[in-house]
Write a protein that holds these residues in place. Structure first.
Motif, short mmCIF file in Angstrom:
data_model
loop_
_atom_site.label_atom_id
_atom_site.label_comp_id
_atom_site.label_asym_id
_atom_site.label_seq_id
_atom_site.Cartn_x
_atom_site.Cartn_y
_atom_site.Cartn_z
N LEU A 65 0.80 -1.23 0.00
CA LEU A 65 0.00 0.00 0.00
C LEU A 65 0.83 1.28 0.00
O LEU A 65 0.29 2.36 -0.18
CB LEU A 65 -0.94 0.01 1.21
N ALA A 70 -5.40 4.79 -2.93
CA ALA A 70 -6.47 4.09 -2.23
C ALA A 70 -6.32 2.59 -2.39
O ALA A 70 -5.74 2.11 -3.37
CB ALA A 70 -7.84 4.52 -2.75
N VAL A 71 -6.87 1.85 -1.42
CA VAL A 71 -6.98 0.40 -1.54
C VAL A 71 -8.46 0.05 -1.52
O VAL A 71 -9.24 0.57 -0.72
CB VAL A 71 -6.22 -0.33 -0.41
N SER A 73 -10.89 -3.09 -1.05
CA SER A 73 -10.86 -4.46 -0.55
C SER A 73 -11.99 -5.28 -1.14
O SER A 73 -13.17 -4.98 -0.94
CB SER A 73 -10.97 -4.47 0.98
N ALA A 87 -4.21 0.27 5.62
CA ALA A 87 -4.51 1.51 4.89
C ALA A 87 -4.26 2.73 5.76
O ALA A 87 -3.69 3.73 5.32
CB ALA A 87 -5.95 1.50 4.39
N ALA A 92 -3.39 5.64 3.05
CA ALA A 92 -4.17 5.44 1.82
C ALA A 92 -5.66 5.48 2.15
O ALA A 92 -6.08 5.07 3.23
CB ALA A 92 -3.81 4.10 1.18
N HIS A 93 -6.46 5.97 1.22
CA HIS A 93 -7.91 5.88 1.37
C HIS A 93 -8.32 4.41 1.35
O HIS A 93 -7.66 3.58 0.71
CB HIS A 93 -8.62 6.63 0.24
N TYR A 94 -9.41 4.10 2.04
CA TYR A 94 -9.85 2.71 2.17
C TYR A 94 -11.32 2.58 1.78
O TYR A 94 -12.17 3.32 2.27
CB TYR A 94 -9.66 2.24 3.62
#
Length: 360
Positions: A65, A70-71, A73, A87, A92-94
């Motif tokens: 990440l 962003a990640v 899921s 995240a 990172a945005h999640y």
């Protein structure tokens, strides 16, 4: 967007691959698809980078990440909480697709004081149905009842369950087994799954619907004290609930979910020929008059980017990619816990990904 944003999609199942394909095809995102089952990477769009990663390994997740925007899921519900933790650490945005209530509570805690956005439940239900329901809810002065119904069904049922596997088997079993949130006569409660069976007809076809877990997203909290009755039920063809209750309760497979998963995956074929039904009814007072508004929509399988996709793939992937696109273009808040009901329906439907939900 000034430059391509790096997006990590965790989970290369049917939904994860569809998400990665849609984002890569837009030309605005650089996509890395991560999964420990490297065989799932075969036949992908060559512009999608792939990485073999065990999401249960914090170090591998952290490395994955680093530097990403962003990640997203798309892993089974029991693994997605670890991705949310990573995240936050990576900045990172999640975004996720989970219907699991406990996971969403964990995500909400992680969002406290975060400098990035945590947006769980971005799929179909929870997800788009919440956006659609809240669009109706906003039109009322006083709310009475909010009923939300969603089903992903085969167009051509051919077994006693009248069902084909269309998405995550783990997620299906989880929502059939876990307690369901509801508001009943003004009180927030947990109600049992698979119960409160009802029948209704839409376009001349009879369906049944029953309680399942997670579909309300955060609406119980948002509408607590503001609505008389709020509930979510999953739509199936008649007869499905009775057989599933026999498997779960009489044969006690709710206590042996791995066995039930094995049975379902070896007995029920997958299908791309499916239909997603979204059906919301809201009643209450407007200008002193008792009125009811309904949102009803059917989405069918279709070809996207030269590949045939099921309706559940399209709707789930469109939910999370649409929300990501709104985040990336500054059309929703970019930090803290973001609820699906914070997203305007018309803004979502105007989005290039959200357009998949536009009535045909």
């Amino acid at each position: 967007m000034p430059r391509m944003k790096h997006i990590v999609v965790a989970g290369a199942g049917k939904i994860g691959v569809t998400i990665a394909d849609m984002l890569a095809a837009s030309g605005d995102y650089r996509v890395t698809l991560a999964d420990r089952a490297v065989g799932r990477f075969d036949g992908l769009n060559p512009s999608i980078a792939t990485k073999a990663v065990d999401v249960t390994n914090p170090r591998e997740l952290s490395d994955l990440l680093k530097g990403s925007f962003a990640v997203l899921s798309a892993v089974p519900f029991n693994l997605t909480g670890d991705i949310a933790v990573a995240a936050k650490e990576a900045g990172a945005h999640y975004l996720d697709l989970t219907e699991d209530v406990a996971t969403t509570r964990k995500v909400k805690r992680l969002a406290e004081g975060a400098q990035t956005a945590f947006i769980p439940q971005c799929g179909l239900a929870p997800g788009f149905i919440t956006i659609a329901a809240y669009d109706l809810i906003r039109r009322f002065d006083t709310l009475h009842d909010v009923r939300m119904r969603v089903g992903a069904l085969p167009k051509f049922p051919s077994n006693a369950l009248n069902y084909n596997l269309t998405w995550s088997t783990e997620g299906l079993i989880n929502e059939y087994c876990e307690p369901c949130e509801a508001i009943v006569n003004g009180e927030r409660r947990e109600v049992p799954p698979m119960e409160e069976l009802e029948e209704f007809a839409l376009d001349g076809v009879t369906y049944e619907a029953f309680n399942t877990s997670g579909g309300l997203g955060s609406l119980c909290e948002t509408l607590n004290g503001k609505v008389r009755n709020l509930n979510y039920r999953t739509i199936r063809y008649p007869g499905h609930a009775a057989i599933m209750k026999a498997l779960l309760n009489d044969l006690r497979l709710r206590d042996r979910r791995d066995v039930l998963k094995d049975i379902l995956e070896n007995a029920l074929p997958a299908t791309l020929q499916d239909v997603v039904i979204v059906f919301v009814t809201v009643s209450g007072k407007r200008n002193g008059q008792l009125v009811q508004d309904t949102y009803a929509n059917k989405i069918y399988s279709a070809e996207i980017g030269g590949v045939m996709r099921s309706a559940i793939q399209i709707t789930t992937a469109a939910g999370i990619t649409g929300v990501l696109d709104l985040l990336a273009t500054g059309k929703i808040a970019d930090r803290g816990f973001i609820r699906q009901e914070d997203i305007d329906l018309n803004v979502f439907l105007a989005n290039r990904f959200g357009r998949a939900y536009a009535p045909r």
